[in-house]
Every structure is written in C-alpha cells, then in structure tokens.
Design a protein around this motif. Sequence first.
Motif, PDB file in Angstrom:
ATOM      1  N   HIS A   1      47.192  37.494  -3.266  1.00 32.40           N
ATOM      2  CA  HIS A   1      46.638  38.675  -3.934  1.00 32.40           C
ATOM      3  C   HIS A   1      47.519  39.232  -5.043  1.00 32.40           C
ATOM      4  O   HIS A   1      47.028  39.771  -6.024  1.00 32.40           O
ATOM      5  CB  HIS A   1      46.339  39.760  -2.898  1.00 32.40           C
ATOM      6  CG  HIS A   1      45.126  39.441  -2.078  1.00 32.40           C
ATOM      7  ND1 HIS A   1      44.578  40.315  -1.184  1.00 32.40           N
ATOM      8  CD2 HIS A   1      44.356  38.328  -2.029  1.00 32.40           C
ATOM      9  CE1 HIS A   1      43.506  39.762  -0.618  1.00 32.40           C
ATOM     10  NE2 HIS A   1      43.360  38.551  -1.106  1.00 32.40           N
TER      11      HIS A   1
ATOM     12  N   GLY B   1      42.689  33.406  -6.892  1.00 38.24           N
ATOM     13  CA  GLY B   1      41.504  33.357  -6.039  1.00 38.24           C
ATOM     14  C   GLY B   1      41.612  32.343  -4.920  1.00 38.24           C
ATOM     15  O   GLY B   1      42.702  31.943  -4.509  1.00 38.24           O
ATOM     16  N   ASP B   2      40.446  31.923  -4.406  1.00 37.03           N
ATOM     17  CA  ASP B   2      40.389  31.031  -3.248  1.00 37.03           C
ATOM     18  C   ASP B   2      41.031  29.687  -3.578  1.00 37.03           C
ATOM     19  O   ASP B   2      40.730  29.076  -4.604  1.00 37.03           O
ATOM     20  CB  ASP B   2      38.925  30.804  -2.834  1.00 37.03           C
ATOM     21  CG  ASP B   2      38.236  32.098  -2.417  1.00 37.03           C
ATOM     22  OD1 ASP B   2      38.950  33.027  -1.980  1.00 37.03           O
ATOM     23  OD2 ASP B   2      37.001  32.180  -2.527  1.00 37.03           O
TER      24      ASP B   2
ATOM     25  N   LYS C   1      39.347  33.792 -11.837  1.00 41.93           N
ATOM     26  CA  LYS C   1      39.695  33.414 -10.451  1.00 41.93           C
ATOM     27  C   LYS C   1      38.744  32.343  -9.935  1.00 41.93           C
ATOM     28  O   LYS C   1      37.638  32.164 -10.451  1.00 41.93           O
ATOM     29  CB  LYS C   1      39.592  34.641  -9.553  1.00 41.93           C
ATOM     30  CG  LYS C   1      38.149  35.097  -9.310  1.00 41.93           C
ATOM     31  CD  LYS C   1      38.042  36.015  -8.093  1.00 41.93           C
ATOM     32  CE  LYS C   1      36.590  36.462  -7.894  1.00 41.93           C
ATOM     33  NZ  LYS C   1      36.409  37.362  -6.767  1.00 41.93           N
TER      34      LYS C   1
ATOM     35  N   THR D   1      36.407  30.901  -6.787  1.00 41.78           N
ATOM     36  CA  THR D   1      35.665  31.452  -5.661  1.00 41.78           C
ATOM     37  C   THR D   1      34.974  30.318  -4.912  1.00 41.78           C
ATOM     38  O   THR D   1      34.278  29.512  -5.526  1.00 41.78           O
ATOM     39  CB  THR D   1      34.585  32.444  -6.151  1.00 41.78           C
ATOM     40  OG1 THR D   1      35.223  33.453  -6.934  1.00 41.78           O
ATOM     41  CG2 THR D   1      33.873  33.096  -4.983  1.00 41.78           C
TER      42      THR D   1
ATOM     43  N   ARG E   1      34.487  36.562   3.946  1.00 41.66           N
ATOM     44  CA  ARG E   1      35.458  36.840   2.902  1.00 41.66           C
ATOM     45  C   ARG E   1      34.768  37.745   1.885  1.00 41.66           C
ATOM     46  O   ARG E   1      33.583  37.598   1.645  1.00 41.66           O
ATOM     47  CB  ARG E   1      35.900  35.528   2.251  1.00 41.66           C
ATOM     48  CG  ARG E   1      37.233  35.624   1.519  1.00 41.66           C
ATOM     49  CD  ARG E   1      37.704  34.263   1.044  1.00 41.66           C
ATOM     50  NE  ARG E   1      38.115  33.385   2.150  1.00 41.66           N
ATOM     51  CZ  ARG E   1      38.519  32.128   1.969  1.00 41.66           C
ATOM     52  NH1 ARG E   1      38.563  31.602   0.765  1.00 41.66           N
ATOM     53  NH2 ARG E   1      38.875  31.383   3.015  1.00 41.66           N
ATOM     54  N   GLY E   2      35.524  38.653   1.306  1.00 38.68           N
ATOM     55  CA  GLY E   2      34.943  39.565   0.326  1.00 38.68           C
ATOM     56  C   GLY E   2      34.457  40.836   0.990  1.00 38.68           C
ATOM     57  O   GLY E   2      34.218  40.871   2.199  1.00 38.68           O
TER      58      GLY E   2
ATOM     59  N   ALA F   1      41.978  44.365  -2.424  1.00 38.70           N
ATOM     60  CA  ALA F   1      41.391  43.219  -1.723  1.00 38.70           C
ATOM     61  C   ALA F   1      39.874  43.242  -1.832  1.00 38.70           C
ATOM     62  O   ALA F   1      39.230  42.216  -2.077  1.00 38.70           O
ATOM     63  CB  ALA F   1      41.831  43.225  -0.265  1.00 38.70           C
TER      64      ALA F   1
ATOM     65  N   THR G   1      38.038  40.039  -4.081  1.00 36.48           N
ATOM     66  CA  THR G   1      37.528  38.943  -3.248  1.00 36.48           C
ATOM     67  C   THR G   1      36.008  38.886  -3.213  1.00 36.48           C
ATOM     68  O   THR G   1      35.423  38.162  -2.413  1.00 36.48           O
ATOM     69  CB  THR G   1      38.043  39.049  -1.794  1.00 36.48           C
ATOM     70  OG1 THR G   1      37.585  40.288  -1.259  1.00 36.48           O
ATOM     71  CG2 THR G   1      39.561  38.972  -1.737  1.00 36.48           C
TER      72      THR G   1
END
Lengths: 248, 643
Positions: free
Chosen positions: B149, B167-168, B232, B234, B265-266, B276, B280
């Motif tokens: 993060h 990101g992921d 990012k 995702t 997630r998110g 966060a 996300t």
Amino acid sequence: MRGDAGYPVRVRFAKQGKVRFVSHRDVARAFERSLRIAQLPVAFTAGFAPRPKVSFGLALGVGHESRAEYLDVELRDPVDVPALPALLTDGMPEGLAVTGAAALAPRAPALQESVTAVAYELRLADLAPAVVDAAASAAADAANLTVATTRKGKPVVVDVAPSLRRVDVDAAGGVTVELSTRPRAARPGELLTALRTLAGVEPGEGEDRVLRTHQWIERDGARLEPLAADPAPSAPSGADARALEACV
Amino acid sequence: MSTLWPQIEPLLTKVEKPARYIGMESGSIQPDHRPDRVAWLLVYPDTYEIGLPNQGLQILYEILNERPDAVAERAYAPWIDLEALLRERRLPLFSLETHRPARAFDVLAFNLSAELVYTNLLNCLDLAGVAVRAEDRADDDPLVVVGGHCTYNPEPLADFVDAVVLGDGEEVVGEITAVLAGRGRRDRAAVLRDLAAVPGVYVPCLYDVEYDGPFLAGVRPRCADVPAQVDKRTVADLAEWPYPKHQLVPLVEVVHDRLNVEIFRGCTRGCRFCQAGMITRPVRERPADQVRTMVREGLRRSGYDEVALTSLSSADFSGIEGVVADLVRDQEGTGCVSLSLPSLRVDAFTVGIASEIQRVRRTGLTFAPEAGTWRMRQVINKLITEDDLYASVDAAYSQGWRRVKLYFMVGLPTETDEDTLGIAELARTVVAIGRRHTRGASATVSVGGFVPKPHTPFQWFGQNGVPELRRKVGLLRDALRKSGAQLRWHDPAATFVEGIASRGDRRIGRVIERVWRSGATFQEWSERFDLAPWLDAMDAEGLDPDWYVTRHRHREEVLPWSHISAGLHEDFLWDDWQAALAEHGLPDCRWTPCYDCGVCTDHALEHVVGSARPPAGGSQGTGQDLRAGGLVPVQFRELARAR
C-alpha cells in the motif's frame, strides 16, 4: 484431574536439528496443532477458555536437542496407541518426531513430579579432549560447582554439584552426564559453564551442543523409562512392548 | 551459491527468539534453484513475527514457486541483536528456506505496509551487500522491487528502488519474471526499460522531477516509450486466485497467528480517511463455496484452531450469515475452533450472529466509530449514529460481553475540541450502558493521530502537528479521569514522521537515508523510535517538516503521486473533499447508483458481489434504519470458541 474420565497417553519425542531453536512453549503449540491435524479426540478443560488436556515434562532449553522428551495427553476415547507415533509425527515440523507412545494408568503421577534423573551428551566446541577430560574429572571430584546464571530474569549463583551424579568423557571429548532433578534440577547449560570454568576456556565462536538422551523415573529401587512407568492396566500388552522396543 | 547456515547456526545461540531465523514452517517450500529460473527473495522489512502473517507476501510466494521459470524464498529483517552479529562477522541478509545470501537472488522484492519501515528497507539492502541507492548498482546486482500500500506514493523511496509495483501482484509478478528470464547479459538500463513497459510497474529512474521553488512542477518520463502515468494492477476475479493454498504455519508465535481466508478485496464504504478503501476498489468477493473450501482445507492442513475471514469490512460479504452458520456447524463436536471477522466497522453485523460465533468466550468486542460526534463522522463519511453505537453496545453487554474497545482518530479535518471531547462523552456513555448489565463492564479507548494519505479525499488536508495532537490527547486524558474507560494513544511524534513519509516527495529520500545512517531502524517499535534524527535530517537537507506535514495543499498543486493512478479521478477525490467540508455523506456504490469515482468506468472493471442487496445491519450509506428492522449492528474481533 488427570485421567478422571478419559484415556491418558504418554508419548516420547525427539527434537533434533534446526528445530532445537524452537522454545518449549512453541513446541507445545506445534504438538497441539499436530493433535488437531491427526484429529485425535483430545479432552478439554472445562470453563471459560477450554484448553486441550496436554501436560509437558521438564522443559528443554532453547538450542538444546533431545531424544527423550515426553508429554501426557488425555483423550476422550481410546485410540490405537501404537499408531500414534507415525500419526503425530506426520503433522510435526521436521526434526520433531514422536518415537513412542503408551497408554497410561488413570491418575498416574505427572511427569514433572515423577522424573528424577536426566542424562545428557554435551559437546564443548573448540576444546581438546584431554582438556575436557581434566575438567570433567575435576567436576566429578568437586564439593561444589558454583555458576553465575539467571533464574526468572534475575542473576543468581547456583551450585550444580549436588545434582551431578556422574560424568564421563569419551576419546573424542564428548561428555556424558547424569543429573538428578532433586532437590533442584541443574541445567545442562550451567554444567557447560562449570566445565568451561574448570578448563579455564571462555566460550568462543563455536556452539556448545547439548543432547538430552534419557529421562528416568526412579521408584522403589527400580529405574524406569517414563513410557513404562505407569502403564494402563487394561492396555493390550502388545502396545507397551512395542513402545519399549522403539525406545532403546 | 552455497548456504550460509553453518555460519549462521552458531550465532543463533546468542540471540533472542532464534527460531525466527530457521524457516521450516509448514507450507514453506524448498526451492530448486536453477540458472533458467528467476530467483525472487520476498522480504518483509520488519520482524518475523510481524511479517510472516502478511498475506500478500504469502500469495506471491506460492504463485512464484508454482511457475516453472521462477523460485521464491523469504527473508525478514533480523532483529538488532542478530544484525550486530552478522555485521561483526561480515555475513549478509539471508533467505529462510536455504539460508542463501540475499545477493544470490535476481530480485529483492519488499512488501511495504507502513511508512515507518522505510529505514528498515535501506538497512536490509545494506545488510544484503547491495548499494542502497539505485544509481550505484551494477548490472549483476539484484533488482530491488517494492509493492504494497505504501507504494501509492513511491517518491520518498524513488532513490533506493529499481521498480515499484502498484496494486494486486498476482498477475504482474509473472510478467516481471518473464522480463527478467530474458535478462541474460543485458545491462541494467535495458532491463529497467523493459520493466517500465509492464503495466503497473513504475521505474523511478526513468522520470525526472521538476520543481518550481519548493513546489513540484511535475514528475515526467525521460523518454517517449515510458508511460506518463502508471496505473495500478487489479485482479478482476478473486475466484481465480485461491491463495494462499498452503498458508505458512510458523513455529514461533506471530501476530494474527491463525488461518486467514480473504473473503473479498476492495471496499466501497467510502470512509474518506481510509487509503485501503480507496486504492483497492472495486469490491471483488470470493465465491462463498470457495471460502468454505479454503476454510475446511486450511484448518485440516494447518492444525490451527482459529480462522479469520479477512477483508476491509468482513460483515459486508454477501451471505455472510450463511457462511458463518455453515462454518460453525462444521465445527460442532470436532473440538474448539474459533471464528473471527476482523473489520473496522460498527454497524454491519448483528449481535445475533456475533453470539452464534462467540458462544463461549465473550471477552471483548471492538467498535471503530473513528470520531466522537455525528458531525465529525459525516465529515469522514463513517455514518454511524449514536443510537446505532449505543444499541450495539447495549446488545453486546446484555449478551455477556464485558469489555468494549473503541477506536478513534484525532486530528481529523474540521475537528473542534467539541468533537474531541465527544470521544470522551461517547466512552462514558458506553461504560454507563455496560454497568447497567454488569458491574465489571469496562471500555478501552484507543486514539491515533490522523495521517492524510495519498489517493484519498483528505490528501489535501494539513495534518495536525505534534503539539496539537498532544493537546487533544491531553483533553481526552482529563475528560476520561474516573470514567471507567482506559485511554491509550499512539505517539504523536511517530504520527508526525508518518506524515513526512506519507505525502513526501523525492527529496524526502535523502532524509530517510540520513535517518537510516544515524542508526534509526525499527522505527515502528516505540522503544526504538525517536523524533530527533528525523528533524535533524530534515534540517540538514534544508526541508521544512511543517511544509510537508501540516500544510494544506491547493487544488492546483502537483502532488508527488500525481503520475501514479489508483484509478480514482482527481475530480472525484476533490469533490468528495469538498463534500466532507460541507459535512455531506456519500453512499456505498455497491448498493446504490455509481457516482463514477473512476475505477470501474475507466478500467472495464466491476464489483463482483454475490448479492445486490445490502447486508443485514448495514446502515451506512444504504439508507436503512437499523432501529426499524430490529437488527442490531455490531462488529467484533475477539476470537470465539464454538464449543
């Protein structure tokens, strides 16, 4: 509390290799996980925060190895005791291995109370066998062997001589000692310090090694391996015999 | 490359908690290093106990080790006792699985979850024998990559890292591996150019920073084939990534020492302080069946007796009641397995379900109202009414809980002393409600200073300085005397340093380096933290800490992270900031129409939720009146023991 309703079992395990750096408490946690992985019917304490009924014997110092650790666990139902070593070892980290198991008599005395003698193999790093031998002889003859150490975080001076029963040195400088747990169990680390003091050599870069090889329950003149000390009367005789075979 | 174990082993008798350094966890992998495999060292720059549970690191560890072209090992920051011994003997940072030196790896990948670990990142590089400044690295040095993060403002670390992943990580680690697999004898510059072409990867040395006096004029790519803005990554569907499949089971007790299953997630609750929740988006739920399978398999394999269903707001999971009921039923008669739902919400669960889970051990419940007055909670968009909170607390105490923990922040935008003192009043009322049910009722009030974060509506807000935060904590301390509530607070000086790093620009890198050179590592450990080296370093670099921390930013200002995108429109963030100042709330877009924050619409993404209906007890932003439905909202964290 012990054996009130369930089926107490005593197991012996070894702790060797890298895993010797895991603390006594963390080994206990690994055992609890292993009992769950094996899906054994472990009995739990009653009350607000139930705990599995598992009790450990004498603590082993962090960094020390052992071929003779013991714990008692109470089960709600009878299980195939001879199958336990393989079953439990399966769920354990490498280096922790269950090497024997025996059904225990109800209300058998706890390990902590009944173990009276413990044997170790010590290896002092970077010391010539002759030096070790001289120090060991001096230790065997000494009236007292005081060592500065810590107990519960406080510096204390203890005398390890009263619990030192015998000490032998082999040709390679390996030390075998037998320590009494009464009146107070001397720690192998304290004995190492005493031997080094007698030899006049400070610990260096190398690691002094400690291996616990035996624990004994001495009772009425007999010297018993803890798995054989309090067998369950109803246990099939085969189970105990097999447990004992694996032990020597 | 040979193992360092024979050299490390004798040192372990001289350090605290030596089992931190042996590896051997259930779930750990002994990798087969080969020349044609890219070797990753995944590093968490804090202690083993803090770093091991990190799910992101564990997920990438498995994904990389499953690939035929990669291997991955792990390392954590050695505690100061072992570090001193390593340095004394000229031994480097090492991996846990094979105890290889860190330099033997192709990639050193760091997880950055908190700003205060930044000096530890430099320390780990130095301990690895890798130059701390990226420009000083040679072709054969490992690549230094960071994720997590904190990387949504990568500029304070730009001088030290080769690449930043936004990101992921599930997909992008494979793409990076592919670039490095062909690395061969190519020079470092060429590899970095190739990495910059991977979506989600930012290569700081390919960007120039221009200044206009103290202000930024821009962070611009040096060449045309380098993207002006880095977006990012995702993962669209969590169902395709059921990781970790073999969660690591540590031999040493660690934080969050339990099975953790990520259920979504998110988060679109839209709390304006919460980075966060902003970065996300969108919400991606794991299918309920997969959650059940992961829980069952994970418990069976790990031997854990506790499982947490993790997310940013677990009670919002579609059909959470059903999943919880199934899991509780699964455990009937099989011993003691407890279930917990970590979440920072007050209003999204019923005490009924909490009781279902916590049948035996009702020790404590945690509520996070975050602010002391309704006005303040409208500003931060955490729309919990006093009635919501008191009803939850009343239900909790009446059903046997004895202790309530309350989380708050101070130093929020527009905060007045009335808002601060509202915290004390709320806490006193909570204790009074508790005492109606049980004489031993208690409440703990935890207060942290608010740090504005990049990519949130509050990114323009001037943080409260140290004296102001201390004053507010003092107000609370006085107001809570003899209240029955205990007050705990986060050190305002540490909050200030978080502020420097959180919104710092590339110039802050020199400050971090100076602080590290002064020996200040493990700054998130209060016994190791000291404000003085930070202020000294700012002074030595000619930088004004207040300019970075307490200054309000203007709409037109180029923010240090303006070339980094979490998918959120800057207009959306600004409008939401203005709405905050006007004390207007914003509903949750999972269950109400889209307000176009930018994430879904611009990136062909959508929420993946099992139900279009808001969960029971979810009041915030859904327009539901909790009192009318007879559902009492509650959020809980303490472990439960279903008999």
